[in-house]
Write a protein that holds these residues in place. Structure first.
Motif, short mmCIF file in Angstrom:
data_model
loop_
_atom_site.label_atom_id
_atom_site.label_comp_id
_atom_site.label_asym_id
_atom_site.label_seq_id
_atom_site.Cartn_x
_atom_site.Cartn_y
_atom_site.Cartn_z
N ILE A 118 46.26 34.77 34.19
CA ILE A 118 46.73 35.62 33.10
C ILE A 118 45.50 36.03 32.31
O ILE A 118 44.80 35.19 31.74
N GLU A 119 45.23 37.33 32.30
CA GLU A 119 44.02 37.86 31.69
C GLU A 119 44.32 38.45 30.32
O GLU A 119 45.23 39.25 30.17
N THR A 120 43.55 38.02 29.31
CA THR A 120 43.64 38.61 27.97
C THR A 120 42.26 39.19 27.64
O THR A 120 41.30 38.99 28.39
N VAL A 121 42.15 39.87 26.52
CA VAL A 121 40.87 40.42 26.10
C VAL A 121 39.85 39.31 25.89
O VAL A 121 38.68 39.45 26.22
N GLU A 122 40.31 38.18 25.39
CA GLU A 122 39.40 37.11 25.01
C GLU A 122 39.28 35.97 26.02
O GLU A 122 38.32 35.21 25.97
N ASP A 123 40.25 35.82 26.91
CA ASP A 123 40.25 34.63 27.75
C ASP A 123 41.00 34.86 29.05
O ASP A 123 41.63 35.89 29.25
N GLU A 124 40.92 33.86 29.91
CA GLU A 124 41.69 33.84 31.15
C GLU A 124 42.44 32.52 31.19
O GLU A 124 41.85 31.46 30.97
N TYR A 125 43.75 32.58 31.44
CA TYR A 125 44.57 31.39 31.54
C TYR A 125 44.98 31.21 33.00
O TYR A 125 45.22 32.19 33.71
N CYS A 126 45.07 29.97 33.42
CA CYS A 126 45.53 29.65 34.76
C CYS A 126 46.84 28.89 34.63
O CYS A 126 46.91 27.88 33.94
N GLN A 127 47.88 29.40 35.27
CA GLN A 127 49.20 28.78 35.20
C GLN A 127 49.63 28.36 36.60
O GLN A 127 49.63 29.18 37.52
N ALA A 128 50.00 27.10 36.75
CA ALA A 128 50.52 26.62 38.02
C ALA A 128 51.94 27.16 38.20
O ALA A 128 52.75 27.12 37.28
N VAL A 129 52.22 27.68 39.37
CA VAL A 129 53.54 28.21 39.71
C VAL A 129 54.09 27.37 40.86
O VAL A 129 53.41 27.15 41.86
N ASP A 130 55.32 26.90 40.70
CA ASP A 130 55.99 26.10 41.72
C ASP A 130 56.99 26.95 42.49
O ASP A 130 57.44 28.00 41.99
N PRO A 131 57.38 26.55 43.69
CA PRO A 131 58.28 27.35 44.52
C PRO A 131 59.61 27.73 43.85
O PRO A 131 60.12 28.81 44.09
N ASP A 132 60.17 26.86 43.00
CA ASP A 132 61.44 27.17 42.34
C ASP A 132 61.27 27.97 41.05
O ASP A 132 62.26 28.35 40.42
N ASP A 133 60.02 28.23 40.62
CA ASP A 133 59.80 29.08 39.45
C ASP A 133 60.25 30.50 39.76
O ASP A 133 60.35 30.89 40.93
N LEU A 134 60.48 31.26 38.73
CA LEU A 134 60.94 32.64 38.88
C LEU A 134 59.84 33.64 38.59
O LEU A 134 59.01 33.41 37.72
#
Length: 166
Positions: free
Chosen positions: A39-55
């Motif tokens: 997830i890219e913002t102007v100030e930073d980058e976030y990393c989010q773990a996504v699991d198979p049952d996530d939407l």
């Protein structure tokens, strides 16, 4: 006041869920695999773990072709395309015809500005979808607070947009 379904469970296993209102639509599908979403913002980058049952959900607050939303959904779900979050009051926000959210639960709201929320549990919607929430569960999705006027359709997951054009 509109009647709402308190809770509905829709079986999903590779299919795509289409919620169609009078003026807008929402497409959702299971992530189907484990991956990292950037997830890219102007100030930073976030990393989010996504699991198979996530939407993975795509909201089109003004409506439009479901095929367009399906392409966006697949860019994130299959190709792990990063999401870009605009700063609050960015002029481009009002031109976004689609917005995306990924996570185990997604809450729809018409009171937020499109494309400006890195919090993946919150997704901009039209007023007719505001208050609806989706949760990924093994074998399906739970939909809460769904207005009775919203049409619920499960689309065949075997046919891609490319297959449908042939």
């Amino acid at each position: 006041m509109l009647a709402r379904w308190d809770e509905m469970i829709v079986p999903l296993d590779g299919e795509t869920l289409l919620l169609r209102g009078e003026r807008s639509l929402l497409l959702a599908a299971k992530a189907s695999s484990r991956f990292v979403l950037f997830i890219e913002t102007v100030e930073d980058e976030y990393c989010q773990a996504v699991d198979p049952d996530d939407l993975v959900a795509v909201s089109m607050p003004e409506g439009g072709p479901a095929e367009q939303a399906e392409m966006m959904l697949e860019l994130v779900r299959r190709y792990h395309t990063p999401l870009v979050v605009l700063p609050k009051d960015h002029p481009g926000s009002r031109r976004l015809s689609m917005v995306v959210s990924v996570g185990p639960q997604i809450h729809l709201s018409c009171t937020i500005q499109r494309g400006t929320h890195p919090e993946q549990h919150l997704l901009c919607s039209s007023e007719e979808f505001s208050g609806v929430s989706l949760s990924g569960i093994p074998g399906g999705v739970v939909i809460k607070n769904l207005p009775s006027r919203i049409e619920v359709v499960v689309l065949d997951g075997e046919k891609s947009a490319e297959d449908k054009q042939q």
